[in-house]
Write a protein that holds these residues in place. Structure first.
Motif, PDB file in Angstrom:
ATOM      1  N   GLU A  16       0.840  -1.213   0.000  1.00 31.71           N
ATOM      2  CA  GLU A  16       0.000   0.000   0.000  1.00 31.71           C
ATOM      3  C   GLU A  16       0.865   1.249   0.000  1.00 31.71           C
ATOM      4  O   GLU A  16       0.552   2.231  -0.676  1.00 31.71           O
ATOM      5  CB  GLU A  16      -0.955  -0.007   1.195  1.00 31.71           C
ATOM      6  N   LYS A  17       1.954   1.225   0.732  1.00 30.17           N
ATOM      7  CA  LYS A  17       2.885   2.364   0.735  1.00 30.17           C
ATOM      8  C   LYS A  17       3.532   2.526  -0.643  1.00 30.17           C
ATOM      9  O   LYS A  17       3.767   3.643  -1.088  1.00 30.17           O
ATOM     10  CB  LYS A  17       3.958   2.196   1.813  1.00 30.17           C
ATOM     11  N   LEU A  18       3.813   1.405  -1.325  1.00 34.57           N
ATOM     12  CA  LEU A  18       4.374   1.490  -2.675  1.00 34.57           C
ATOM     13  C   LEU A  18       3.369   2.106  -3.635  1.00 34.57           C
ATOM     14  O   LEU A  18       3.746   2.893  -4.507  1.00 34.57           O
ATOM     15  CB  LEU A  18       4.815   0.114  -3.171  1.00 34.57           C
ATOM     16  N   VAL A  19       2.101   1.777  -3.483  1.00 34.60           N
ATOM     17  CA  VAL A  19       1.054   2.386  -4.316  1.00 34.60           C
ATOM     18  C   VAL A  19       1.073   3.901  -4.112  1.00 34.60           C
ATOM     19  O   VAL A  19       1.065   4.667  -5.079  1.00 34.60           O
ATOM     20  CB  VAL A  19      -0.337   1.800  -3.982  1.00 34.60           C
ATOM     21  N   THR A  20       1.135   4.329  -2.859  1.00 32.51           N
ATOM     22  CA  THR A  20       1.178   5.764  -2.557  1.00 32.51           C
ATOM     23  C   THR A  20       2.435   6.402  -3.133  1.00 32.51           C
ATOM     24  O   THR A  20       2.383   7.482  -3.718  1.00 32.51           O
ATOM     25  CB  THR A  20       1.112   5.983  -1.034  1.00 32.51           C
ATOM     26  N   PHE A  21       3.572   5.725  -2.995  1.00 34.52           N
ATOM     27  CA  PHE A  21       4.827   6.236  -3.555  1.00 34.52           C
ATOM     28  C   PHE A  21       4.715   6.386  -5.066  1.00 34.52           C
ATOM     29  O   PHE A  21       5.136   7.397  -5.631  1.00 34.52           O
ATOM     30  CB  PHE A  21       5.989   5.298  -3.201  1.00 34.52           C
ATOM     31  N   ALA A  22       4.142   5.385  -5.728  1.00 36.38           N
ATOM     32  CA  ALA A  22       3.992   5.438  -7.190  1.00 36.38           C
ATOM     33  C   ALA A  22       3.084   6.585  -7.609  1.00 36.38           C
ATOM     34  O   ALA A  22       3.341   7.246  -8.624  1.00 36.38           O
ATOM     35  CB  ALA A  22       3.438   4.108  -7.712  1.00 36.38           C
ATOM     36  N   GLN A  23       2.060   6.855  -6.830  1.00 37.14           N
ATOM     37  CA  GLN A  23       1.170   7.969  -7.137  1.00 37.14           C
ATOM     38  C   GLN A  23       1.888   9.305  -6.979  1.00 37.14           C
ATOM     39  O   GLN A  23       1.776  10.190  -7.822  1.00 37.14           O
ATOM     40  CB  GLN A  23      -0.055   7.946  -6.213  1.00 37.14           C
ATOM     41  N   GLN A  24       2.627   9.449  -5.900  1.00 35.89           N
ATOM     42  CA  GLN A  24       3.239  10.729  -5.571  1.00 35.89           C
ATOM     43  C   GLN A  24       4.534  11.009  -6.319  1.00 35.89           C
ATOM     44  O   GLN A  24       4.787  12.142  -6.708  1.00 35.89           O
ATOM     45  CB  GLN A  24       3.494  10.815  -4.071  1.00 35.89           C
ATOM     46  N   HIS A  25       5.349   9.986  -6.510  1.00 31.95           N
ATOM     47  CA  HIS A  25       6.698  10.223  -7.040  1.00 31.95           C
ATOM     48  C   HIS A  25       6.933   9.683  -8.443  1.00 31.95           C
ATOM     49  O   HIS A  25       7.884  10.090  -9.103  1.00 31.95           O
ATOM     50  CB  HIS A  25       7.732   9.643  -6.089  1.00 31.95           C
ATOM     51  N   LEU A  26       6.096   8.745  -8.877  1.00 39.86           N
ATOM     52  CA  LEU A  26       6.262   8.178 -10.216  1.00 39.86           C
ATOM     53  C   LEU A  26       5.141   8.619 -11.149  1.00 39.86           C
ATOM     54  O   LEU A  26       5.097   8.222 -12.302  1.00 39.86           O
ATOM     55  CB  LEU A  26       6.323   6.647 -10.145  1.00 39.86           C
ATOM     56  N   HIS A  27       4.220   9.402 -10.618  1.00 39.96           N
ATOM     57  CA  HIS A  27       3.125   9.998 -11.384  1.00 39.96           C
ATOM     58  C   HIS A  27       2.182   8.971 -12.003  1.00 39.96           C
ATOM     59  O   HIS A  27       1.647   9.186 -13.074  1.00 39.96           O
ATOM     60  CB  HIS A  27       3.663  10.969 -12.430  1.00 39.96           C
ATOM     61  N   PHE A  28       1.988   7.851 -11.292  1.00 38.91           N
ATOM     62  CA  PHE A  28       0.964   6.893 -11.689  1.00 38.91           C
ATOM     63  C   PHE A  28      -0.383   7.422 -11.216  1.00 38.91           C
ATOM     64  O   PHE A  28      -0.468   8.046 -10.163  1.00 38.91           O
ATOM     65  CB  PHE A  28       1.201   5.540 -11.012  1.00 38.91           C
ATOM     66  N   LYS A  29      -1.423   7.154 -11.979  1.00 37.40           N
ATOM     67  CA  LYS A  29      -2.783   7.487 -11.566  1.00 37.40           C
ATOM     68  C   LYS A  29      -3.447   6.183 -11.148  1.00 37.40           C
ATOM     69  O   LYS A  29      -3.935   5.434 -11.973  1.00 37.40           O
ATOM     70  CB  LYS A  29      -3.533   8.166 -12.701  1.00 37.40           C
ATOM     71  N   ILE A  30      -3.400   5.936  -9.851  1.00 41.76           N
ATOM     72  CA  ILE A  30      -3.909   4.678  -9.309  1.00 41.76           C
ATOM     73  C   ILE A  30      -5.093   5.003  -8.423  1.00 41.76           C
ATOM     74  O   ILE A  30      -5.024   5.864  -7.564  1.00 41.76           O
ATOM     75  CB  ILE A  30      -2.812   3.957  -8.487  1.00 41.76           C
ATOM     76  N   TYR A  31      -6.187   4.289  -8.649  1.00 41.56           N
ATOM     77  CA  TYR A  31      -7.406   4.543  -7.886  1.00 41.56           C
ATOM     78  C   TYR A  31      -7.985   3.229  -7.374  1.00 41.56           C
ATOM     79  O   TYR A  31      -7.668   2.159  -7.888  1.00 41.56           O
ATOM     80  CB  TYR A  31      -8.425   5.301  -8.725  1.00 41.56           C
ATOM     81  N   GLU A  32      -8.800   3.329  -6.348  1.00 44.48           N
ATOM     82  CA  GLU A  32      -9.481   2.150  -5.809  1.00 44.48           C
ATOM     83  C   GLU A  32     -10.518   1.668  -6.815  1.00 44.48           C
ATOM     84  O   GLU A  32     -11.143   2.469  -7.494  1.00 44.48           O
ATOM     85  CB  GLU A  32     -10.159   2.486  -4.487  1.00 44.48           C
ATOM     86  N   SER A  33     -10.718   0.368  -6.880  1.00 43.42           N
ATOM     87  CA  SER A  33     -11.680  -0.199  -7.831  1.00 43.42           C
ATOM     88  C   SER A  33     -13.089  -0.111  -7.317  1.00 43.42           C
ATOM     89  O   SER A  33     -13.392   0.166  -6.225  1.00 43.42           O
ATOM     90  CB  SER A  33     -11.330  -1.643  -8.156  1.00 43.42           C
TER      91      SER A  33
END
Length: 95
Positions: free
Chosen positions: A78-95
């Motif tokens: 879950e922390k990696l998901v947050t990191f990817a959203q904030q620092h890798l500019h992924f747009k990840i959302y809950e299903s």
């Protein structure tokens, strides 16, 4: 699993958390259920992310709470998901 690696995923593409996790699992080369820094670096390489070694290192420093060198728990993922959203500019959302 090798076929999934051929699918190009752009860093700005929107995806669900489950899709992100499934994509990341395709880089779990030894199938141990954990993601190492090298496996994360390979995943970023597949996206053609610049400074992937540095970003993989920063991600591991941010999310690997037990400092065992792998992302191996639901909390760390879950922390990696947050990191990817904030620092890798992924747009990840809950299903």
């Amino acid at each position: 699993m090798a076929i999934m690696r051929c699918i190009r995923l752009e860093p700005t593409r929107s995806m669900t958390v489950d899709e992100f996790k499934e994509w990341l699992r395709t880089y779990d080369d030894n199938h141990d259920g954990r993601i190492s820094k090298e496996e994360l670096k390979e995943a970023l390489h597949g996206l053609r992310v610049w400074f992937r070694s540095w970003k993989a290192k920063k991600a591991m420093e941010s999310v690997d709470f037990n400092r065992n060198g792998t992302i191996d728990s639901a909390t760390e993922m879950e922390k990696l998901v947050t990191f990817a959203q904030q620092h890798l500019h992924f747009k990840i959302y809950e299903s």
